[in-house]
Scaffold this active site. Structure first.
Site, short mmCIF file in Angstrom:
data_model
loop_
_atom_site.label_atom_id
_atom_site.label_comp_id
_atom_site.label_asym_id
_atom_site.label_seq_id
_atom_site.Cartn_x
_atom_site.Cartn_y
_atom_site.Cartn_z
N TYR A 23 9.17 -20.35 -45.10
CA TYR A 23 8.83 -21.56 -44.34
C TYR A 23 8.79 -21.31 -42.84
CZ TYR A 23 10.33 -22.97 -48.91
OH TYR A 23 10.48 -23.04 -50.26
N ASP A 25 7.25 -18.84 -40.91
CA ASP A 25 5.95 -18.51 -40.31
C ASP A 25 5.04 -19.73 -40.28
OD1 ASP A 25 6.42 -15.50 -40.28
OD2 ASP A 25 6.66 -15.94 -42.40
N TYR A 206 19.40 -17.41 -45.67
CA TYR A 206 18.77 -16.50 -46.62
C TYR A 206 19.73 -16.24 -47.79
CZ TYR A 206 15.33 -15.74 -42.95
OH TYR A 206 14.35 -15.93 -42.02
N GLN A 267 8.92 -31.69 -41.73
CA GLN A 267 9.47 -31.23 -40.45
C GLN A 267 10.12 -32.35 -39.61
OE1 GLN A 267 6.23 -28.99 -38.68
NE2 GLN A 267 7.19 -27.07 -39.25
N ARG A 283 18.11 -20.51 -40.00
CA ARG A 283 17.71 -19.14 -40.29
C ARG A 283 16.35 -18.83 -39.67
NH1 ARG A 283 15.76 -19.46 -46.70
NH2 ARG A 283 13.53 -19.63 -46.19
N GLY A 284 16.05 -17.53 -39.57
CA GLY A 284 14.73 -17.11 -39.12
C GLY A 284 14.45 -17.55 -37.70
N GLU A 285 13.26 -18.10 -37.47
CA GLU A 285 12.87 -18.51 -36.12
C GLU A 285 12.65 -20.01 -36.00
OE1 GLU A 285 9.22 -17.81 -32.95
OE2 GLU A 285 9.89 -16.10 -34.16
N ASP A 286 11.92 -20.61 -36.93
CA ASP A 286 11.54 -22.01 -36.76
C ASP A 286 12.76 -22.93 -36.73
OD1 ASP A 286 9.60 -24.16 -36.58
OD2 ASP A 286 10.17 -24.64 -38.63
N SER A 287 13.60 -22.89 -37.75
CA SER A 287 14.76 -23.79 -37.77
C SER A 287 15.76 -23.43 -36.67
CB SER A 287 15.45 -23.77 -39.14
OG SER A 287 15.90 -22.47 -39.48
#
Length: 392
Positions: A23, A25, A206, A267, A283-287
Site C-alpha cells: 500500500y 507505493d 510488516y 486514506q 511502516r514504510g513511507e506513506d503511513s
C-alpha cells in the site's frame, strides 16, 4: 483562497507506479496525483500495475478497467512493458516512482515528442545526509536525447519536502478541537466507550515485527491499552490473542489489552485514525509521513533491505528526529531488530510511556519544522516548470 498554479489545459503529467510494498507505493502516488489535480489543476494520468492494492485504499477503483477516471485522475492499468506508444501519448511531465522501469517504447516516444517532456525519478524518503547533494541531479539517457532528474523528498529545505495537502493541517486541528468528533469516528469503527477511554494505539507493521512479544507486554502492563490493527496486518500474532481468525470486527480483551481488528480504511479515514490515537505504529513511507503530519507520537517500522541497509536509514532518521529521547530510540531500534541485545518489551514500553509528554512535544515541534519546507507536490511542480522553460 488557494490559487492554482496551472489549469488542466496548460500542464499534463504522468506518474508510473509499480506496487512493491502493498500500500505504500500506491498510497504515495495516489496522494500525489490527487493533490496535483485537485490543488494545482494538473491533468494527471496515473499508471498502476496492481489495481487490487489500489482499491484497498480507494474503494472507487474498478480492478477490471483498463482506463478509468477516479476523483478527476485518469487511472491506467499498466499491464506490462511491451505496449506501443506515440509521441502524442506522452505528457508534459513524466514521473517514474522509485526508479520503476517505464516501458521502453514510452521512453522512445518521449524522445520523439516536441517539446520533450520533463522526466523525473521521484525517489524514496530518507533522512541520510547524501540526499541533499543528489536532489535535482540530472542523468542523461545513454542513447536518446533525454535527461532524467532525481527528485528526493526529505526533511530539510535542500530537498523536496514531504507530501502534504494544503488543507490537511486545518482539517486535523478542527478534528482535534472537538473531542466528540474523535469519539464519533471511533464509535463508527466499532469501539465502545471503554476502549475509546483507554490508551489507544494503531498498529500497522510488516509481518516480521515482534508483535507477539509487544502484545504480551501490553497484556501484563498496568495501563489499559486499546490496540487497533487493520485486517491482514500481523495476522498470526493477532489471531493468537483473539483465539480466532483475525477478521475485521473481531475483538478480545486479555489482561490490560483490548485488541480490535479494523477494516482497511480509505486514506482520509486513516488520517483520522492517526489523529484519534495516542500512539501510532506505522511502516514504510506513506503511513510514516502521515504519522508525522498527525503530530502524535509514532513508532516506525522501516521497509527491510538487504545487508540491513534499512538500519542505517532508521538511525539517520532517529538522529534527526529524537537524538535526545533515549526511550524512543531504543524502542524503535528494537522494533526493527537493529539492537544486538534481547528486547525487554515490558521495560521498553514502560520507558516509552514515561516519556509520553516529551515525545508528544517533539512530535508537534517536528511537524512545525517540516511545514517550513513547503510541500512536495508544490516543490516538484516548481522544479518541473524551471526545467520546462529550458526545454521550450
Amino acid at each position: 483562497m488557494h490559487v492554482s498554479h496551472a489549469s488542466p489545459s496548460s500542464l499534463s503529467l504522468a506518474i508510473f507506479c509499480k506496487v512493491v510494498d502493498n500500500y505504500g507505493d500506491i498510497g504515495i502516488c495516489w496522494r500525489l496525483a490527487r493533490q496535483l489535480h485537485g490543488e494545482h489543476g494538473v491533468a494527471v494520468t496515473l499508471w498502476v500495475d496492481d489495481l487490487a492494492s489500489f482499491r484497498r485504499i480507494c474503494p472507487e477503483v474498478d480492478v477490471g478497467a483498463a482506463t478509468q477516471c477516479v476523483q478527476g485522475v485518469s487511472v491506467r492499468h499498466w499491464r506490462g512493458q511491451d505496449d506501443d506508444y506515440a509521441p502524442g501519448d506522452v505528457d508534459d511531465v513524466v514521473i517514474e516512482f522509485f526508479a520503476c522501469d517505464i516501458p521502453p517504447r514510452y521512453i522512445e516516444a518521449m524522445a520523439q515528442r516536441t517539446p520533450r517532456p520533463v522526466w523525473l525519478n521521484l525517489e524514496g524518503l530518507t533522512a541520510e545526509d547524501w540526499v541533499e547533494g543528489c536532489h535535482r541531479l540530472p542523468s542523461m539517457h545513454p542513447r536518446l536525447k533525454l535527461t532524467k532528474h532525481f527528485f528526493f523528498p526529505g526533511f530539510t529545505n535542500q530537498t523536496g519536502g514531504l507530501l502534504r495537502e494544503a488543507g490537511l493541517e486545518r482539517e486535523r486541528e478542527a478534528f482535534l478541537a472537538q473531542p466528540g468528533q474523535a469519539r464519533a469516528f471511533l464509535r463508527g469503527l466499532g469501539l465502545p466507550d471503554a476502549e475509546i477511554d483507554a490508551y489507544k494505539v494503531s498498529l500497522f507493521c510488516y509481518p516480521h515485527a515482534p508483535v507477539a512479544a509487544l502484545l504480551a507486554a501490553w497484556q501484563e502492563g498496568s495501563e489499559q491499552v486499546t490496540c487497533l490493527v487493520p485486517e491482514g496486518v500481523a495476522r498470526d500474532a493477532v489471531a493468537a490473542v483473539l483465539g480466532s481468525e483475525a477478521l475485521a470486527g473481531a475483538a478480545a480483551t486479555k489482561g490490560a489489552l483490548t485488541l480490535r481488528v479494523l477494516p482497511f480504511v480509505p486514506q482520509p479515514d486513516y488520517d483520522r485514525l492517526l489523529w484519534a490515537c495516542d500512539l501510532n505504529f506505522v511502516r514504510g513511507e506513506d503511513s510514516w509521513v502521515r504519522a508525522q503530519w498527525a503530530g502524535k507520537p509514532f513508532v516506525w517500522h522501516i521497509y527491510p533491505q538487504d545487508e540491513n541497509l534499512h538500519h542505517k536509514k532508521l538511525r539517520a532518521f532517529l538522529q534527526r528526529y529524537a537524538p535526545d529521547i533515549d526511550s524512543l530510540q531504543r524502542f524503535m531500534l528494537h522494533w526493527n531488530g537493529a539492537q544486538a541485545e534481547a528486547a525487554n518489551w515490558p521495560a521498553l514500553w514502560a520507558a516509552l510511556l514515561g516519556d509520553q509528554a516529551w515525545i508528544e512535544t517533539r512530535s508537534r515541534d517536528w511537524q512545525a519544522r517540516m511545514l517550513e519546507n513547503g510541500d512536495l507536490a508544490t516543490n516538484l511542480l516548481a522544479f518541473s516548470e524551471s526545467l520546462r522553460a529550458s526545454l521550450r
